[in-house]
Design an enzyme around this catalytic site. Structure first.
Site, PDB file in Angstrom:
ATOM      1  N   PRO A 179      -3.066   4.505   4.852  1.00 54.86           N
ATOM      2  CA  PRO A 179      -2.905   5.375   3.720  1.00 54.86           C
ATOM      3  C   PRO A 179      -3.373   4.939   2.207  1.00 54.86           C
ATOM      4  CG  PRO A 179      -0.848   4.430   4.232  1.00 54.86           C
ATOM      5  CD  PRO A 179      -1.831   3.772   5.263  1.00 54.86           C
ATOM      6  N   GLU A 180      -3.774   5.995   1.700  1.00 53.02           N
ATOM      7  CA  GLU A 180      -4.391   5.671   0.229  1.00 53.02           C
ATOM      8  C   GLU A 180      -3.233   6.211  -0.754  1.00 53.02           C
ATOM      9  OE1 GLU A 180      -8.370   5.136  -0.802  1.00 53.02           O
ATOM     10  OE2 GLU A 180      -9.196   5.394   1.242  1.00 53.02           O
TER      11      GLU A 180
END
Ligand SMILES: [Zn+2]
Length: 286
Positions: free
Chosen positions: A2-3
């Protein structure tokens, strides 16, 4: 992985559904999910039990909860596939739910992680630059969405780096939260090839790049936030932004949205970098 925008969506969900609740019990069913908590599962469970969650915090891609007891944070590593789900305690337990914290309001906070790269760990809070951070996060720079992010200081730090600008964006020490996707998007917007040396770029150019990094994250957050369901805190899957508005990332051979030249893909730090060969001139020419 995930960013930042995806992690922020999770943080907001936790702020709404977990903050203010008291942990009544903790059950750990997979040892890998607590391997960063060196004292072990029983210690983690004992120390969380009875704690009221005071806040849900984030810096870059790091996420943690704080408690009324002031010195400790629960650092949540999402890894490749980690999810923080808030479910009624009676809801069927997900196949890969490895940690479950029963809350006093009848809900259960569940850490679901198919690939088990993530996990929970308690860590002491330390003061760094006027902020309280868990020890494992102490070296991470502020991210562009942080109200106290200092763009001028970041520009000065970038100009002192004799390495490629994309490498510096990714290393989290000058600016945090930038992953491969957002680095490529921001570099395209700024018209910079990622292999340019940070130290060779002028101040105004770096300032513009940082502005674009912040903008691309804000837009992703706006898009990702729309898929958030009230009782389901979920970091798995791609944000809406991913599908709709990426300019270069994942668009090899497709036309540049600015000049029409076909987007190229190159290897960089064992990953793919996408750029426009016309808008983002490679250093040294080609
Ligand atoms: Zn172009």
């Amino acid at each position: 992985m995930p960013e930042l925008p995806e992690v922020e969506v999770v943080r907001r969900g936790l702020a709404e559904h977990v903050v203010g609740r008291t942990v009544e019990s903790v059950t750990v069913t997979h040892p890998r999910s607590v391997r960063r908590h060196i004292a072990g599962a029983a210690d983690l469970a004992a120390r969380l039990t009875g704690q009221r969650v005071a806040s849900a915090e984030r810096r870059g891609k790091y996420l943690w909860l704080t408690f009324d007891e002031p010195d400790t944070a629960l650092v949540v590593h999402l890894g490749m596939s980690g999810q923080m789900l808030v479910q009624p305690a009676a809801a069927p337990v997900e196949k890969h739910a490895h940690i479950r914290a029963a809350l006093h309001d009848g809900a259960e906070l569940r850490f679901v992680d198919q690939r088990t790269f993530g996990g929970w760990a308690l860590a002491p809070l330390v003061e760094v630059g006027g902020s309280l951070l868990p020890e494992p996060v102490a070296h991470i720079a502020r991210d562009p969405l942080d109200p106290r992010f200092d763009a001028e200081a970041a520009v000065a730090a970038l100009r002192a780096k004799h390495s490629e600008i994309k490498r510096v964006l990714l290393d989290q020490t000058v600016v945090s939260g930038v992953g491969n996707i957002y680095a490529d998007e921001a570099l395209w917007r700024a018209g910079l090839h990622g292999n340019r040396l940070a130290s060779g770029l002028r101040g105004p150019v770096l300032r513009m790049l940082l502005t674009e990094v912040g903008a691309v994250m804000e837009e992703a957050l706006d898009a990702g936030g729309t898929s958030f369901d009230a009782l389901y805190v979920n970091v798995n899957g791609r944000s809406g932004y991913f599908e709709r508005s990426l300019a270069v990332y994942g668009r090899e051979d497709e036309p540049c949205r600015r000049c029409g030249a076909p987007i190229v893909r190159e290897r960089f730090m064992n990953r793919s970098s996408y750029s426009c060969p016309r808008c983002q001139r490679r250093p040294g020419g080609r």
